[in-house]
Design a protein around this motif. Structure first.
Motif, mmCIF file in Angstrom:
data_model
loop_
_atom_site.group_PDB
_atom_site.id
_atom_site.type_symbol
_atom_site.label_atom_id
_atom_site.label_comp_id
_atom_site.label_asym_id
_atom_site.label_seq_id
_atom_site.Cartn_x
_atom_site.Cartn_y
_atom_site.Cartn_z
ATOM 1 N N ARG A 256 38.215 28.891 39.320
ATOM 2 C CA ARG A 256 36.836 28.617 38.700
ATOM 3 C C ARG A 256 36.720 30.095 37.942
ATOM 4 N NH1 ARG A 256 31.237 26.935 41.068
ATOM 5 N NH2 ARG A 256 30.138 26.630 39.010
ATOM 6 N N ALA A 257 36.778 31.058 38.565
ATOM 7 C CA ALA A 257 36.605 32.564 37.921
ATOM 8 C C ALA A 257 37.609 32.588 36.701
ATOM 9 C CB ALA A 257 36.756 33.651 39.026
ATOM 10 N N MET A 258 38.920 32.295 36.763
ATOM 11 C CA MET A 258 39.471 32.617 35.747
ATOM 12 C C MET A 258 39.341 31.498 34.364
ATOM 13 S SD MET A 258 43.810 32.413 35.616
ATOM 14 C CE MET A 258 43.985 34.173 36.674
ATOM 15 N N GLN A 259 38.928 30.365 34.829
ATOM 16 C CA GLN A 259 38.590 29.267 33.750
ATOM 17 C C GLN A 259 37.304 29.850 33.161
ATOM 18 O OE1 GLN A 259 38.019 25.892 36.516
ATOM 19 N NE2 GLN A 259 38.658 24.847 34.676
ATOM 20 N N TRP A 260 36.323 30.559 33.840
ATOM 21 C CA TRP A 260 35.115 31.174 33.234
ATOM 22 C C TRP A 260 35.740 32.435 32.248
ATOM 23 C CZ3 TRP A 260 30.110 30.056 32.115
ATOM 24 C CH2 TRP A 260 29.624 29.069 33.023
ATOM 25 N N GLY A 261 36.483 33.259 32.759
ATOM 26 C CA GLY A 261 37.154 34.289 32.025
ATOM 27 C C GLY A 261 37.732 33.890 30.781
ATOM 28 N N ALA A 262 38.586 32.772 30.754
ATOM 29 C CA ALA A 262 39.472 32.201 29.600
ATOM 30 C C ALA A 262 38.340 31.591 28.653
ATOM 31 C CB ALA A 262 40.274 31.398 30.233
ATOM 32 N N ALA A 263 37.316 31.058 29.162
ATOM 33 C CA ALA A 263 36.438 30.333 28.298
ATOM 34 C C ALA A 263 35.625 31.621 27.502
ATOM 35 C CB ALA A 263 35.366 29.609 28.862
ATOM 36 N N LEU A 264 35.054 32.536 28.164
ATOM 37 C CA LEU A 264 34.519 33.714 27.526
ATOM 38 C C LEU A 264 35.311 34.400 26.521
ATOM 39 C CD1 LEU A 264 32.376 35.129 30.699
ATOM 40 C CD2 LEU A 264 31.609 33.855 28.628
ATOM 41 N N GLY A 265 36.699 34.304 27.009
ATOM 42 C CA GLY A 265 37.432 35.115 25.936
ATOM 43 C C GLY A 265 37.601 34.450 24.661
ATOM 44 N N VAL A 266 37.547 32.996 24.723
ATOM 45 C CA VAL A 266 37.722 32.397 23.629
ATOM 46 C C VAL A 266 36.603 32.464 22.823
ATOM 47 C CG1 VAL A 266 37.732 29.796 22.646
ATOM 48 C CG2 VAL A 266 39.123 30.359 24.831
ATOM 49 N N CYS A 267 35.218 32.465 23.276
ATOM 50 C CA CYS A 267 34.221 32.556 22.361
ATOM 51 C C CYS A 267 34.171 34.233 21.855
ATOM 52 C CB CYS A 267 33.178 32.444 23.405
ATOM 53 S SG CYS A 267 32.574 30.818 24.136
ATOM 54 N N GLY A 268 34.673 35.351 22.886
ATOM 55 C CA GLY A 268 34.637 36.627 22.584
ATOM 56 C C GLY A 268 35.538 36.885 21.263
ATOM 57 N N LEU A 269 36.782 36.436 21.197
ATOM 58 C CA LEU A 269 37.730 36.392 20.353
ATOM 59 C C LEU A 269 37.377 35.705 19.024
ATOM 60 C CD1 LEU A 269 40.998 36.289 22.490
ATOM 61 C CD2 LEU A 269 39.995 38.414 21.350
ATOM 62 N N GLY A 270 36.729 34.389 19.113
ATOM 63 C CA GLY A 270 36.362 33.545 17.936
ATOM 64 C C GLY A 270 35.174 34.463 17.461
ATOM 65 N N GLY A 271 34.034 34.913 18.219
ATOM 66 C CA GLY A 271 33.182 35.596 17.425
ATOM 67 C C GLY A 271 33.588 36.818 16.819
ATOM 68 N N ALA A 291 35.457 39.221 29.771
ATOM 69 C CA ALA A 291 36.377 38.052 30.190
ATOM 70 C C ALA A 291 37.630 38.764 30.779
ATOM 71 C CB ALA A 291 36.569 37.400 28.663
ATOM 72 N N TYR A 292 37.836 39.580 29.907
ATOM 73 C CA TYR A 292 38.964 40.495 30.686
ATOM 74 C C TYR A 292 39.122 40.769 32.112
ATOM 75 C CZ TYR A 292 43.346 43.694 30.590
ATOM 76 O OH TYR A 292 44.460 44.211 30.718
ATOM 77 N N ALA A 293 38.067 41.343 32.384
ATOM 78 C CA ALA A 293 37.651 41.780 33.716
ATOM 79 C C ALA A 293 37.684 40.757 34.832
ATOM 80 C CB ALA A 293 36.606 42.453 33.756
ATOM 81 N N ILE A 294 37.143 39.411 34.194
ATOM 82 C CA ILE A 294 36.983 38.289 35.245
ATOM 83 C C ILE A 294 38.481 37.744 35.459
ATOM 84 C CG2 ILE A 294 36.676 36.079 35.220
ATOM 85 C CD1 ILE A 294 33.860 36.632 34.051
ATOM 86 N N VAL A 295 39.424 37.631 34.220
ATOM 87 C CA VAL A 295 40.751 37.154 34.424
ATOM 88 C C VAL A 295 41.387 38.064 35.201
ATOM 89 C CG1 VAL A 295 42.726 36.638 33.374
ATOM 90 C CG2 VAL A 295 40.682 35.713 32.121
ATOM 91 N N PHE A 296 41.226 39.374 35.043
ATOM 92 C CA PHE A 296 42.235 40.516 35.643
ATOM 93 C C PHE A 296 41.934 40.310 37.402
ATOM 94 C CE2 PHE A 296 43.410 44.403 37.388
ATOM 95 C CZ PHE A 296 44.438 44.779 36.678
ATOM 96 N N VAL A 297 40.512 40.342 37.609
ATOM 97 C CA VAL A 297 40.284 40.339 39.447
ATOM 98 C C VAL A 297 40.433 38.956 39.690
ATOM 99 C CG1 VAL A 297 38.455 42.011 39.073
ATOM 100 C CG2 VAL A 297 37.851 39.576 38.885
ATOM 101 N N ALA A 298 40.360 37.736 38.816
ATOM 102 C CA ALA A 298 40.728 36.499 39.491
ATOM 103 C C ALA A 298 42.254 36.616 39.715
ATOM 104 C CB ALA A 298 40.500 35.460 38.531
ATOM 105 N N GLY A 299 43.095 36.981 38.895
ATOM 106 C CA GLY A 299 44.655 36.775 38.985
ATOM 107 C C GLY A 299 45.042 37.788 40.149
ATOM 108 N N GLN A 300 44.284 39.055 40.466
ATOM 109 C CA GLN A 300 44.598 39.895 41.495
ATOM 110 C C GLN A 300 44.189 38.877 42.681
ATOM 111 O OE1 GLN A 300 42.144 43.460 41.062
ATOM 112 N NE2 GLN A 300 44.394 44.523 40.749
ATOM 113 N N GLY A 301 42.961 38.346 42.811
ATOM 114 C CA GLY A 301 42.647 37.514 43.787
ATOM 115 C C GLY A 301 43.549 36.388 44.108
ATOM 116 N N PHE A 302 44.117 35.927 43.310
ATOM 117 C CA PHE A 302 45.339 34.637 43.320
ATOM 118 C C PHE A 302 46.461 35.508 44.154
ATOM 119 C CE2 PHE A 302 43.644 31.513 40.141
ATOM 120 C CZ PHE A 302 43.894 30.413 41.080
#
Length: 586
Positions: A256-271, A291-302
């Motif tokens: 779920r965290a990685m989903q949030w991170g990817a979704a925020l990344g879409v918004c940030g890059l599109g904006g 978004a980068y921080a969320i995806v990074f820590v979620a990947g480490q968590g996996f």
């Protein structure tokens, strides 16, 4: 005598190698055909453009003749021709001739390449001609640039194919590429992690140039400093957010965290692609940092949740490999996109990759397996106070980790793109320079591991690596242009490759008593936080240096700081070594 059948993993490796060879052969053949077609069509296209330029010059000269002036009496013609050639570097020679063919005014020297002649008429009679010839050096440069772009595309396509094959084999257990259920999950996590990191890496080559284009003309701050602010804000959010977001990711679930991170990344890059000014661009880059921080820590968590102590190193190797492959592929591709389509389309392509990462994340299994490790916590003040009383921690952190990140972020994320932009080089040149760094780093990392296994002191690897990474910056004082930048990036990759792996291992040895008493979490938490703050300071420090001293002196100043830190580090740490088994656990 019977031969034992190959294991499924060996068969899968052979199949992947065979597919990559076929793909590479096809790409090289297609690139050769494309280059031949481009080369055959380039010269006629440039001649047509030269004819248009000649006609434009002739039209202006014709208007002066209509006012009764003689061709030989015109003034300021050579300065005008020089200005036209400056606007059109494909022209080696531009001249104005009279009706007998005698050159009256010229700029440049006649080239051996094909040229054009545009006739001038006045009162229905020949009055002269405008002659132009193409620059052979310009044509060679264009062909060379296109060859490099094709080679970059080939290399990136091979890496893409490799990642795609990994994703396919991970999704089909019959291929036997993974062992345990945890291995299968980690192999599947690699795909979205690669796509998201690739989205961010895509922007590295053109982000400073895009920032400069958004700057207001009435700003009171130096433009060179303002250009680095979006990069600093991004890295600052990553540095300060990761310690807090790690525990949040464990609570809400890594998928779920990685989903949030990817979704925020879409918004940030599109904006960012739609930004109308520097202020809103900085805000969008802050969102991208979150978004980068969320995806990074979620990947480490996996990785932590689906590995045990014995397999964790292999799990983190998958994690790091995805990031490194993205670092190799992203900058050159982003530079090519920015060259041909513009930076906004580059951000749009990055947002599309983040969308793809979000879609792949949704296919990951839910967090059914709880982590066997205790939830991590962010470092607190007492951790900082306790660790900063330990000389070894201070030396490794302030004389090794911070300088390494300072030169990495200062050079790669800010100074190289900004300097090449000041030379008039397109973003693709900066992308290739960043690719040189990543490729050398990837090649050097296993060699550094072998050196450590053979007994080379980890302190020496770190110190020598710092010194080597600093050497390239001094070359910019003696030579300008693109080639010294490529050399600096190669030396930076070489030095970082020597020191990166050894730093964490050395820290685990030097702070072994602290780790035994309080665990590795506080030690590495404080260490990583300070290291990331050094990362964030790189673009800001180099921006100030560029504003005060200029680009070449900024390269040399940062290099001098890192070289001094490296020499001091070697002098203070001596021959500190760490057993290989300890390094593997680190």
């Amino acid at each position: 005598m019977s031969v034992a059948p190959a294991s499924p993993r060996a068969l899968q490796a052979r199949l992947m190698a065979a597919i990559l060879i076929v793909v590479m052969a096809g790409l090289l053949a297609a690139s050769w055909a494309t280059q031949r077609a481009f080369e055959s069509g380039l010269r006629p296209e440039l001649l047509r453009k030269a004819a248009v330029v000649g006609a434009s010059v002739g039209e202006l000269v014709g208007k002066t003749l209509d006012h009764g002036l003689a061709l030989r009496d015109l003034v300021g013609v050579e300065a005008y021709l020089q200005a036209v050639r400056k606007q059109h570097p494909e022209l080696a020679y531009l001249a104005l001739c009279d009706d007998s063919g005698r050159v009256l005014f010229k700029s440049g020297s006649p080239a051996a390449t094909a040229g054009i002649s545009v006739s001038l008429t006045h009162a229905a009679r020949p009055a002269g001609a405008v002659e132009a010839s193409l620059s052979a050096a310009f044509i060679r440069q264009i062909l060379f640039e296109s060859t490099l772009d094709l080679l970059v595309v080939c290399l990136v396509a091979v890496f893409f194919t490799r990642e795609l094959l990994h994703a396919i084999t991970a999704s089909d257990p019959r291929l036997g590429s993974v062992g345990t259920e945890g291995d299968a999950v980690l192999a599947r996590v690699r795909a979205p992690l690669f796509l998201f990191m690739l989205a961010e890496e895509l922007t590295r080559a053109f982000l400073p140039g895009f920032s400069r284009a958004l700057l207001p003309s009435t700003s009171t701050l130096a433009p060179d400093v303002l250009v680095g602010v979006p990069i600093v804000v991004f890295m600052l959010v990553v540095a300060l957010g990761q310690p807090v977001l790690a525990s949040w990711s464990e609570r809400v679930g890594h998928r779920r965290a990685m989903q949030w991170g990817a979704a925020l990344g879409v918004c940030g890059l599109g904006g960012a692609a739609l930004s109308g000014g520097i202020v809103d661009f900085i805000a969008w880059r802050a969102l991208c940092g979150l978004a980068y921080a969320i995806v990074f820590v979620a990947g480490q968590g996996f990785v932590i949740a689906h590995t045990d102590a014995a397999s964790r190193s292999r799990g983190f190797a998958l994690f790091v490999t995805a990031i490194m492959v993205a670092a190799v592929c992203g900058p050159p591709v982003g530079g090519i996109l920015a060259d041909h389509l513009g930076a906004r389309w580059g951000f749009g392509a990055a947002a599309s990759l983040a969308v793809a990462a979000l879609m792949v994340v949704r296919t990951l299994p839910r967090d059914a397996q709880a982590s066997i490790t205790a939830p991590s916590r962010a470092p607190v003040l007492r951790d900082f106070l306790r660790l900063f009383r330990q000389r070894s921690f201070v030396v490794i952190t302030l004389l090794a980790a911070v300088p390494a990140k300072l030169i990495l972020a200062g050079f790669c994320f800010y100074l190289v793109p900004v300097y090449l932009l000041s030379l008039g080089a397109p973003p693709s040149v900066a992308g290739r320079a960043l690719m040189v760094y990543a490729v050398v780093l990837v090649l050097m990392l296993p060699q550094a591991t072998r050196l450590a296994e053979r007994g080379v002191a980890h302190a020496h690897l770190v110190g020598v690596g710092l010194c080597i990474s600093s050497l390239g910056g001094f070359g910019l004082l003696a030579w300008g242009g693109v080639l010294p930048v490529y050399l600096a990036m190669a030396l930076l990759g070489l030095g970082q490759g020597l020191s990166i792996a050894a730093q964490s291992t050395l820290l685990s040895l030097a702070c072994s008593s602290e780790i035994e008493a309080h665990g590795s979490g506080p030690v590495f938490g404080v260490y990583r936080l300070i290291e990331r703050l050094g990362n964030a300071s790189g673009p800001l420090v180099t921006g100030v240096l560029v504003a005060l001293l200029g680009h070449a002196a900024a390269f040399a100043t940062v290099s001098a700081i890192v070289l001094i830190c490296g020499l001091c580090f070697v002098a203070l740490t001596g021959n500190t070594r760490v057993p290989v088994s300890v390094g593997a656990r680190a």
